[in-house]
Structure formats: structure tokens, C-alpha cells
Design an enzyme around this catalytic site. Structure first.
Site, PDB file in Angstrom:
ATOM      1  N   LYS A  83       0.960  -1.447  -0.036  1.00 17.55           N
ATOM      2  CA  LYS A  83      -0.049   0.085   0.067  1.00 17.55           C
ATOM      3  C   LYS A  83       0.988   1.286   0.048  1.00 17.55           C
ATOM      4  O   LYS A  83       1.844   1.222   0.922  1.00 17.55           O
ATOM      5  CB  LYS A  83      -0.798  -0.032   1.099  1.00 17.55           C
ATOM      6  CG  LYS A  83      -2.112   0.679   1.219  1.00 17.55           C
ATOM      7  CD  LYS A  83      -2.947   0.415   2.394  1.00 17.55           C
ATOM      8  CE  LYS A  83      -4.327   0.770   2.357  1.00 17.55           C
ATOM      9  NZ  LYS A  83      -4.941   0.787   3.761  1.00 17.55           N
TER      10      LYS A  83
HETATM   11  C1  E4P Z   1      -8.373   1.297   3.641  1.00 14.42           C
HETATM   12  O1  E4P Z   1      -7.395   0.441   3.051  1.00 14.42           O
HETATM   13  C2  E4P Z   1      -8.018   2.019   5.094  1.00 14.42           C
HETATM   14  O2  E4P Z   1      -7.089   1.070   5.881  1.00 14.42           O
HETATM   15  C3  E4P Z   1      -9.327   2.385   5.732  1.00 14.42           C
HETATM   16  O3  E4P Z   1     -10.518   2.161   4.986  1.00 14.42           O
HETATM   17  C4  E4P Z   1      -9.176   3.752   6.256  1.00 14.42           C
HETATM   18  O4  E4P Z   1     -10.389   4.107   6.931  1.00 14.42           O
HETATM   19  P1  E4P Z   1     -10.596   5.311   8.024  1.00 14.42           P
HETATM   20  O5  E4P Z   1     -11.137   6.411   7.478  1.00 14.42           O
HETATM   21  O6  E4P Z   1     -11.835   4.586   8.799  1.00 14.42           O
HETATM   22  O7  E4P Z   1      -9.473   5.346   9.019  1.00 14.42           O
END
Ligand code: E4P
Length: 229
Positions: A83
Site C-alpha cells: 500500500k
Molecule cells: C483502507 O485501506 C484504509 O485502511 C481504511 O479504509 C481507512 O479508513 P478510516 O477512514 O476508517 O481510517
């Protein structure tokens, strides 16, 4: 649409993987910082449990660092997807990692313009954060729809709806044609619930119990089946 779980908790993955609905998982530095234990062990165990792509994020903010961390994370397990946060440096790192055959999930994408750049850099997944858009009064469904349209039907980069806060985010993502949605355990659990389902199950149980001999018959049928196997 495939469902991933968005978590750093092995226990949560163990519980929900048992439903048989998960195709992968996403983690991020915030989620892993909350988890007990070595982050590498956590990512490897999640890979085993979901037996599908598991995103693990780089934290460097310059291309060389991102590529080095990405290669190291990809070495944890063949199911790891690196990522990379959206930025100029992230695009450069994505091009290098993807050219080496390492799949990249480009994260923190909030517009169709960013998604076009992400796909052009060779990312496998484009992660659009629905909840964080809605938090600042930008309609996440509109942005996600623009991303899906901009990348087109024959897109190579898969649109991954992230930052899901409630079941309707998953429904919107599916209706727009996203390939994947990643949801925290509490949102996946909320997707189970409907009062008519609960009332229907209670009613079937009550009606069946009104005929105790039927219970005997079903237990016999199960025992006969087990004996024949
Ligand atoms: C996606 O891969 C992220 O880890 C995640 O969905 C972030 O979400 P949040 O806005 O709840 O932190």
C-alpha cells in the site's frame, strides 16, 4: 464485488473469516499500531486466514524509501499487496514496484484525477476513502462514481472502496461497480442485521417447536445421514 476486511486485529479476522465471505484484507499504519505483537507476524497470519491479497503500507515519504519498504513488505508473504499513499513520490514508487511485479494498492485517493494518475502508474488497486470524503461534506458516492467512470469498463486498476462507515457505503460501492470494498469488522457485522430476518428465524423456530415429533424426525434424519457416511 469482493469484500476485504479492514483491520489490524488477527482475532477479528479469525472470527469473520469463518463466515466465508472474505477475499482479502487491508491494514494501515494506524490499524497495525493498535494491534498486539510484531506487525510482520500479524500481516502473515492475516494472509493465512483470508488466503487472498493483504495490503501492508509503506511509511516513507520519498520514492527510494517507499520502494525499499515495499520490497521488504512484499517479502513477508506472496499475498502481500504494497500500500502506497498517493503523492508524486508514491506514483514514482508505484511505477517501480509494479514494474517489478509487486502489486500496489494506492491509498488516500480522493478524486477521479488522482485515480487516473494512479492507474497510469500501474497500481493494481485504487483506494478511495468514502467515510473521510463524507466527513468533509463531499458526497463519496459521487466521487466513487466519477472514478469508476473515468477508469472505464476495461480498467486494469481495480477500484477499492475504503473507509466504509456503514452498510450503505458497501451497497453504493457495489452498485457503482467497484471491484472491492474493504470494511471494518463492525461494518461487516452491521451488514448482517435486519429485523425481519431475526423475526423470521424466531417464527420458524417457534412453529417447528409446536410439533415436537418433527424435532425427533429431523434428529433421526441427521443420525441416519451421519451413519451412512
Ligand atoms: C483502507 O485501506 C484504509 O485502511 C481504511 O479504509 C481507512 O479508513 P478510516 O477512514 O476508517 O481510517
Amino acid at each position: 464485488m469482493k469484500l476485504f476486511i479492514d483491520t489490524g486485529s488477527v482475532e477479528e479476522v479469525e472470527e469473520i473469516a469463518a463466515w466465508g465471505v472474505l477475499s482479502g484484507a487491508t491494514t494501515n499504519p494506524t490499524l497495525l499500531a493498535k494491534a498486539e505483537g510484531d506487525p510482520g507476524d500479524v500481516v502473515r497470519r492475516i494472509c493465512e486466514l483470508v488466503d487472498g491479497p493483504v495490503s501492508a503500507e509503506v511509511v516513507s515519504d520519498y520514492p527510494r524509501g517507499m520502494v525499499a519498504e515495499g520490497r521488504a513488505l512484499a517479502g513477508l508473504d506472496e499475498r502481500v499487496v504494497v500500500k502506497v499513499p498517493f503523492s508524486e513520490a508514491g506514483l514514482e514508487a508505484t511505477r517501480e514496484l509494479s514494474s517489478d511485479g509487486i502489486p500496489v494498492n494506492m491509498t488516500l485517493v480522493f478524486s477521479a484525477a488522482q485515480a487516473i494518475l494512479t492507474a497510469a502508474a500501474g497500481a493494481t488497486y485504487v483506494s478511495c476513502f468514502m467515510g473521510r470524503l463524507d466527513d468533509i461534506s463531499i458526497d463519496s458516492g459521487t466521487v466513487l462514481g466519477e472514478i469508476v467512470d473515468a477508469l472505464g469498463p476495461a480498467r486494469e486498476a481495480q477500484v477499492l472502496a475504503a473507509s466504509l462507515r456503514h452498510p450503505m457505503h458497501a451497497v453504493v460501492a457495489a452498485r457503482l461497480g467497484c471491484e472491492v470494498a474493504t470494511a471494518p469488522g463492525k461494518v461487516l457485522k452491521a451488514m448482517l442485521v435486519h429485523s425481519l430476518t431475526e423475526a423470521g428465524i424466531a417464527r420458524f423456530a417457534e412453529d417447528w417447536q409446536s410439533r415436537p415429533e418433527f424435532g425427533e424426525w429431523l434428529r433421526g434424519l441427521v443420525a441416519d445421514g451421519a451413519a451412512a457416511r
